[in-house]
Design a protein around this motif. Structure first.
Motif, PDB file in Angstrom:
ATOM      1  N   ILE A 161       0.861  -1.204   0.000  1.00 56.80           N
ATOM      2  CA  ILE A 161       0.000   0.000   0.000  1.00 56.80           C
ATOM      3  C   ILE A 161       0.885   1.238   0.000  1.00 56.80           C
ATOM      4  N   ASN A 162       0.750   2.072  -1.017  1.00 54.90           N
ATOM      5  CA  ASN A 162       1.513   3.326  -1.078  1.00 54.90           C
ATOM      6  C   ASN A 162       0.683   4.514  -0.610  1.00 54.90           C
ATOM      7  N   LYS A 163      -0.638   4.421  -0.766  1.00 50.75           N
ATOM      8  CA  LYS A 163      -1.549   5.446  -0.232  1.00 50.75           C
ATOM      9  C   LYS A 163      -2.821   4.735   0.187  1.00 50.75           C
ATOM     10  N   ASP A 164      -3.174   4.916   1.464  1.00 46.66           N
ATOM     11  CA  ASP A 164      -4.366   4.236   1.967  1.00 46.66           C
ATOM     12  C   ASP A 164      -5.595   5.141   1.791  1.00 46.66           C
ATOM     13  N   LEU A 165      -6.786   4.605   2.103  1.00 45.50           N
ATOM     14  CA  LEU A 165      -8.026   5.384   2.019  1.00 45.50           C
ATOM     15  C   LEU A 165      -7.958   6.587   2.952  1.00 45.50           C
ATOM     16  N   ASP A 166      -8.648   7.670   2.584  1.00 41.56           N
ATOM     17  CA  ASP A 166      -8.746   8.821   3.490  1.00 41.56           C
ATOM     18  C   ASP A 166      -9.839   8.584   4.530  1.00 41.56           C
ATOM     19  N   HIS A 167     -10.843   7.773   4.176  1.00 48.55           N
ATOM     20  CA  HIS A 167     -11.996   7.576   5.055  1.00 48.55           C
ATOM     21  C   HIS A 167     -12.138   6.118   5.453  1.00 48.55           C
ATOM     22  N   THR A 168     -12.887   5.891   6.517  1.00 44.30           N
ATOM     23  CA  THR A 168     -13.112   4.510   6.959  1.00 44.30           C
ATOM     24  C   THR A 168     -14.078   3.803   6.000  1.00 44.30           C
ATOM     25  N   CYS A 169     -13.951   2.493   5.904  1.00 45.65           N
ATOM     26  CA  CYS A 169     -14.916   1.753   5.084  1.00 45.65           C
ATOM     27  C   CYS A 169     -15.702   0.774   5.956  1.00 45.65           C
ATOM     28  N   ASP A 170     -15.588   0.939   7.258  1.00 47.45           N
ATOM     29  CA  ASP A 170     -16.261   0.059   8.213  1.00 47.45           C
ATOM     30  C   ASP A 170     -17.783   0.055   7.988  1.00 47.45           C
ATOM     31  N   GLY A 171     -18.341  -1.123   7.758  1.00 47.13           N
ATOM     32  CA  GLY A 171     -19.790  -1.270   7.584  1.00 47.13           C
ATOM     33  C   GLY A 171     -20.323  -0.769   6.244  1.00 47.13           C
TER      34      GLY A 171
END
Ligand SMILES: O=P(O)(O)OC[C@H]1O[C@H](OP(=O)(O)OP(=O)(O)O)[C@H](O)[C@@H]1O
Ligand code: HPA
Ligand SMILES: [Mg+2]
Length: 180
Positions: free
Chosen positions: A82-92
């Motif tokens: 991973i070089n850049k992860d999500l800015d926001h959560t993806c939970d649920g």
């Protein structure tokens, strides 16, 4: 045509009309969602395809991007980083991953699992291109734009050494470019 392109495989017009159909199929399948759909583009290759698809959506959605890498030149090196992860959560959340191509399948398989590990409720994949003869792991996209033969392609987001992403079509790269 660009001098390094052996042949055009999929024209700009074909891509555009296929994207309209894909977008309406996706809209139908997601119309009863209670929360916005999280659409995640994998950088950098998915950018033109993501733009073409998302402008056709009328359902509530959020967008985010992730950058992972597994390729050096024309070869998959296997490990997905991973070089850049999500800015926001993806939970649920219900997630739609937008990918330019599924070749060995290693990238998308690893990324799909990452989303479930982060707590996503549902993860689906839409890929502009599917190269089934390249497959080395067991994974399929839920939605595919075009199935292509086992040749290294560039254009419409896809690169060779970061070049050719700007071509408005998908073309086969002349092997002379990478065997130099
Ligand atoms: O099915 P696979 O064999 O894993 O190959 C497909 C992946 O490889 C390319 O990404 P790359 O790492 O080149 O990143 P890019 O999008 O920045 O070009 C492509 O965009 C897919 O993400
Ligand atoms: O055919 C391809 N072209 C560009 N990038 C790629 N990544 C996997 N397969 C390809
Ligand atoms: Mg690449």
């Amino acid at each position: 045509m660009n001098k390094d392109i052996e042949k055009v495989l999929i024209s700009e017009e074909e891509i555009s009309s296929r994207c309209r159909l894909l977008a309406s199929e996706l809209e139908m399948n997601y119309k009863d969602l209670e929360e916005p759909l999280l659409i995640v583009g994998l950088l950098k290759g998915s950018v033109p395809f993501m733009a073409e698809l998302m402008k056709r959506f009328t359902i509530p959605c959020e967008i985010d991007f992730m950058k992972v890498s597994s390729y050096v030149g024309t070869k998959s090196v296997g490990d997905v980083k991973i070089n850049k992860d999500l800015d926001h959560t993806c939970d649920g959340k219900c997630v739609l991953i937008v990918e330019d191509i599924i070749d060995t399948g290693k990238t998308i398989k690893a990324v799909k699992q990452m989303f479930y590990n982060k707590g996503a409720k549902d993860v689906k994949i839409v890929a502009l291109l599917d190269k089934p003869e390249g497959r080395q792991v067991d994974i399929e996209a839920d939605y595919v734009g075009f199935t292509i033969p086992n040749e290294f392609v560039v254009g419409y987001g896809l690169d060779y050494d970061q070049k050719y992403r700007n071509l408005p079509y998908v073309g086969v790269l002349s092997p002379s470019v990478y065997t130099k």
